[in-house]
Design an enzyme around this catalytic site. Structure first.
Site, PDB file in Angstrom:
ATOM      1  N   GLN A   1      44.745  34.607  38.404  1.00  0.00           N
ATOM      2  CA  GLN A   1      44.954  35.585  39.476  1.00  0.00           C
ATOM      3  C   GLN A   1      46.393  36.092  39.438  1.00  0.00           C
ATOM      4  O   GLN A   1      47.336  35.331  39.281  1.00  0.00           O
ATOM      5  CB  GLN A   1      44.617  34.995  40.841  1.00  0.00           C
ATOM      6  CG  GLN A   1      45.329  33.710  41.201  1.00  0.00           C
ATOM      7  CD  GLN A   1      44.907  33.191  42.566  1.00  0.00           C
ATOM      8  OE1 GLN A   1      44.306  33.910  43.378  1.00  0.00           O
ATOM      9  NE2 GLN A   1      45.205  31.940  42.846  1.00  0.00           N
TER      10      GLN A   1
ATOM     11  N   HIS B   1      41.830  39.112  38.972  1.00  0.00           N
ATOM     12  CA  HIS B   1      41.745  39.021  40.431  1.00  0.00           C
ATOM     13  C   HIS B   1      42.285  40.301  41.055  1.00  0.00           C
ATOM     14  O   HIS B   1      41.568  41.051  41.676  1.00  0.00           O
ATOM     15  CB  HIS B   1      42.483  37.785  40.969  1.00  0.00           C
ATOM     16  CG  HIS B   1      42.330  37.600  42.453  1.00  0.00           C
ATOM     17  ND1 HIS B   1      43.203  38.136  43.354  1.00  0.00           N
ATOM     18  CD2 HIS B   1      41.412  36.928  43.171  1.00  0.00           C
ATOM     19  CE1 HIS B   1      42.828  37.822  44.588  1.00  0.00           C
ATOM     20  NE2 HIS B   1      41.740  37.086  44.505  1.00  0.00           N
TER      21      HIS B   1
ATOM     22  N   ASP C   1      38.906  41.185  42.732  1.00  0.00           N
ATOM     23  CA  ASP C   1      38.604  40.911  44.137  1.00  0.00           C
ATOM     24  C   ASP C   1      39.088  42.090  44.979  1.00  0.00           C
ATOM     25  O   ASP C   1      40.278  42.399  44.992  1.00  0.00           O
ATOM     26  CB  ASP C   1      39.304  39.625  44.575  1.00  0.00           C
ATOM     27  CG  ASP C   1      38.837  39.137  45.938  1.00  0.00           C
ATOM     28  OD1 ASP C   1      38.141  39.885  46.645  1.00  0.00           O
ATOM     29  OD2 ASP C   1      39.188  37.992  46.301  1.00  0.00           O
TER      30      ASP C   1
ATOM     31  N   GLU D   1      34.364  41.065  43.216  1.00  0.00           N
ATOM     32  CA  GLU D   1      34.270  40.081  44.297  1.00  0.00           C
ATOM     33  C   GLU D   1      34.482  40.750  45.646  1.00  0.00           C
ATOM     34  O   GLU D   1      35.387  41.566  45.817  1.00  0.00           O
ATOM     35  CB  GLU D   1      35.328  39.000  44.084  1.00  0.00           C
ATOM     36  CG  GLU D   1      35.318  37.909  45.152  1.00  0.00           C
ATOM     37  CD  GLU D   1      36.288  36.786  44.859  1.00  0.00           C
ATOM     38  OE1 GLU D   1      36.557  35.990  45.780  1.00  0.00           O
ATOM     39  OE2 GLU D   1      36.790  36.697  43.712  1.00  0.00           O
TER      40      GLU D   1
ATOM     41  N   ASP E   1      32.122  36.075  48.349  1.00  0.00           N
ATOM     42  CA  ASP E   1      33.304  35.339  48.803  1.00  0.00           C
ATOM     43  C   ASP E   1      33.294  35.262  50.327  1.00  0.00           C
ATOM     44  O   ASP E   1      33.020  34.223  50.898  1.00  0.00           O
ATOM     45  CB  ASP E   1      34.578  36.008  48.295  1.00  0.00           C
ATOM     46  CG  ASP E   1      35.843  35.305  48.768  1.00  0.00           C
ATOM     47  OD1 ASP E   1      35.749  34.167  49.255  1.00  0.00           O
ATOM     48  OD2 ASP E   1      36.936  35.892  48.654  1.00  0.00           O
TER      49      ASP E   1
ATOM     50  N   GLN F   1      31.497  32.312  44.816  1.00  0.00           N
ATOM     51  CA  GLN F   1      32.703  31.509  44.768  1.00  0.00           C
ATOM     52  C   GLN F   1      32.514  30.273  45.636  1.00  0.00           C
ATOM     53  O   GLN F   1      32.211  30.383  46.825  1.00  0.00           O
ATOM     54  CB  GLN F   1      33.950  32.259  45.254  1.00  0.00           C
ATOM     55  CG  GLN F   1      35.157  31.324  45.218  1.00  0.00           C
ATOM     56  CD  GLN F   1      36.476  31.934  45.605  1.00  0.00           C
ATOM     57  OE1 GLN F   1      37.483  31.231  45.556  1.00  0.00           O
ATOM     58  NE2 GLN F   1      36.513  33.188  45.956  1.00  0.00           N
TER      59      GLN F   1
ATOM     60  N   LYS G   1      34.554  28.014  47.329  1.00  0.00           N
ATOM     61  CA  LYS G   1      35.957  28.021  47.719  1.00  0.00           C
ATOM     62  C   LYS G   1      36.326  26.619  48.205  1.00  0.00           C
ATOM     63  O   LYS G   1      36.183  26.287  49.377  1.00  0.00           O
ATOM     64  CB  LYS G   1      36.213  29.075  48.795  1.00  0.00           C
ATOM     65  CG  LYS G   1      37.646  29.555  48.812  1.00  0.00           C
ATOM     66  CD  LYS G   1      37.731  30.983  49.307  1.00  0.00           C
ATOM     67  CE  LYS G   1      39.071  31.598  49.017  1.00  0.00           C
ATOM     68  NZ  LYS G   1      39.131  33.031  49.266  1.00  0.00           N
TER      69      LYS G   1
END
Length: 424
Positions: free
Chosen positions: A172, A194, A236, A273, A307, A329, A331
């Site tokens: 990321q 990312h 993302d 994402e 997400d 994801q 997390k």
């Protein structure tokens, strides 16, 4: 081997806590900070220092094993637990948590972790960050007691076959989305960047900025990457596509935009994402199912990653059962104990949904290493480079932990095979 004591010390994490709601409402940056007042409960500023609670578990042989309690950068958003303040929660770990696990057998990781998940204080479950950090220490304790790796402990408890090679690492960039992406190209990172596309100026008023960025990623990867390098692009967008094309989501316009993104990515696989955030789990699942159907009908080959509103094990199960995402994801800090993350990855087996073992930049090197073992044990589709937003450090921590573990397991297998041969 018995657990003798548990201690907790407030510490620092690898990044910061950010008030996502305030940022999405247009808070402007003032250097590294943000201007304006926070809107999410518990925040004193829109960006404030990240915190961790450092847990130490002492075993009967005098060994001390560790885990770090940490919470995601965007705490309090998308249905997550509130902002984690280490000083406030230290007495909980040294009190009720210590009382619950002291005297238990360290070898029994799954039983100890389930006890932690079920523990309540004043009628409330433990904050996810506490369950996350203490479970890391319990996993390390079990590995010590069994004289094996944390990978093997998780695999033995869940009945999995660990990956024979390091799981693909997802890098990321943070806001430094160009320089850090170039670093990733040079190192041949398999999944990137990312991008942190969390504001209108980063996606463009008509989406043009993100299209230009994806085109740049393709061009620069060919210039800087090793021979034969074909990374998977993972961006993302924090719901910004949904906000850009509708209020909060217009499927036809979003599908057309995904088609443009696919063209920009060329031959490289692309996954997006958090394309939209519609405010709650059920509506989010419906919107993502609808988007996936629209993409399939239009023949657009871009994967959708869940997400927001996909935080707990139950959330992961709901998204997977509905077919709401190509990738979910997991997390890690949001799921609590690390075994719940492992179970969430396993739940994706045999489905059309791949598991991305994620987490947050706001963790520590210790929690990142523990997650590397979970990724190996469950053979996840990809694992996040963490902590921090500088990229290099997080990539080094996660990649090296997997490489050394794979090498150790190979040595152990070779040694066992030699002993069998010698016995014959």
């Amino acid at each position: 081997m018995r657990i003798e004591s548990v201690h907790a010390t407030p510490g620092v994490s690898g990044f910061y806590f950010d008030d996502q709601r305030a940022i999405k409402r247009g808070a402007s940056q003032d250097g590294f900070a943000y201007e304006g007042d926070p809107v999410t409960e518990g925040f004193d500023a829109i960006r404030q220092a990240g915190e961790a609670l450092l847990v130490e578990v002492e075993l009967a042989d005098g060994t001390v094993v560790r885990g770090d309690c940490a919470a995601v950068q965007y705490s309090g958003a998308g249905g997550r637990d509130p902002l984690f303040k280490a000083e406030e929660y230290a007495p909980v770990v040294e009190g009720p948590v210590a009382d619950a696990v002291t005297g238990r057998e360290a070898e029994e990781f799954l039983a100890n972790a389930e006890l932690l998940e079920e523990l309540t204080v004043d009628g409330d479950r433990l904050h996810t960050a506490i369950r996350y950090g203490v479970s890391q220490a319990l996993l390390a304790a079990a590995a010590r007691a069994r004289r094996t790796t944390m990978t093997d402990v998780v695999a033995d408890e869940l009945g999995t076959e660990p990956a024979a090679e390091p799981v693909p690492v997802f890098g990321q960039t943070g806001d430094d989305r160009y320089v850090n992406a170039e670093k990733m190209f040079v190192k041949g990172v398999p999944v990137l960047p990312h991008g942190l596309i969390n504001a209108e100026e980063k996606i463009g008023s008509d989406g043009e900025a993100l299209l230009e960025y994806v085109e740049w990623l393709v061009y620069r990867s060919r210039e800087l990457g090793p021979e034969g390098y074909e990374p998977r692009l993972h961006v993302d967008v924090y719901g910004m596509i949904g906000e850009l094309f509708g209020a909060p989501y217009d499927r036809d316009e979003v599908v057309d935009y995904f088609a443009a993104l696919e063209d920009a990515a060329g031959d490289l696989p692309l996954q997006i994402e958090g394309p939209m955030d519609v405010g709650d789990r059920e509506d989010q699942i419906d919107a993502m199912c609808d988007l996936r159907a629209g993409l399939a009908d239009a023949g657009v080959d871009v994967d959708v990653v869940a997400d927001e509103w996909c935080n707990t094990f139950e959330d992961v199960r709901a998204f997977v059962d509905a077919g709401a995402a190509d990738v979910v994801q997991v997390k890690t800090p949001d799921l609590g104990s690390v075994h719940r993350s492992a179970q969430a990855v396993r739940y994706c087996e045999g489905t059309d949904t791949r598991a991305y073992l994620g987490g947050t930049c706001n963790e520590t090197e210790l929690s990142a290493r523990a997650c590397a073992h979970v990724a190996l044990a469950t053979d996840a589709a990809q694992v996040l480079a963490k902590p921090g937003m500088g990229f290099d450090e997080g990539f080094m921590i996660v990649e090296n932990e997997m490489r050394r573990t794979v090498a150790r397991r190979e040595r152990d297998r070779s040694r066992a095979a030699e002993e069998v041969t010698a016995g014959d």
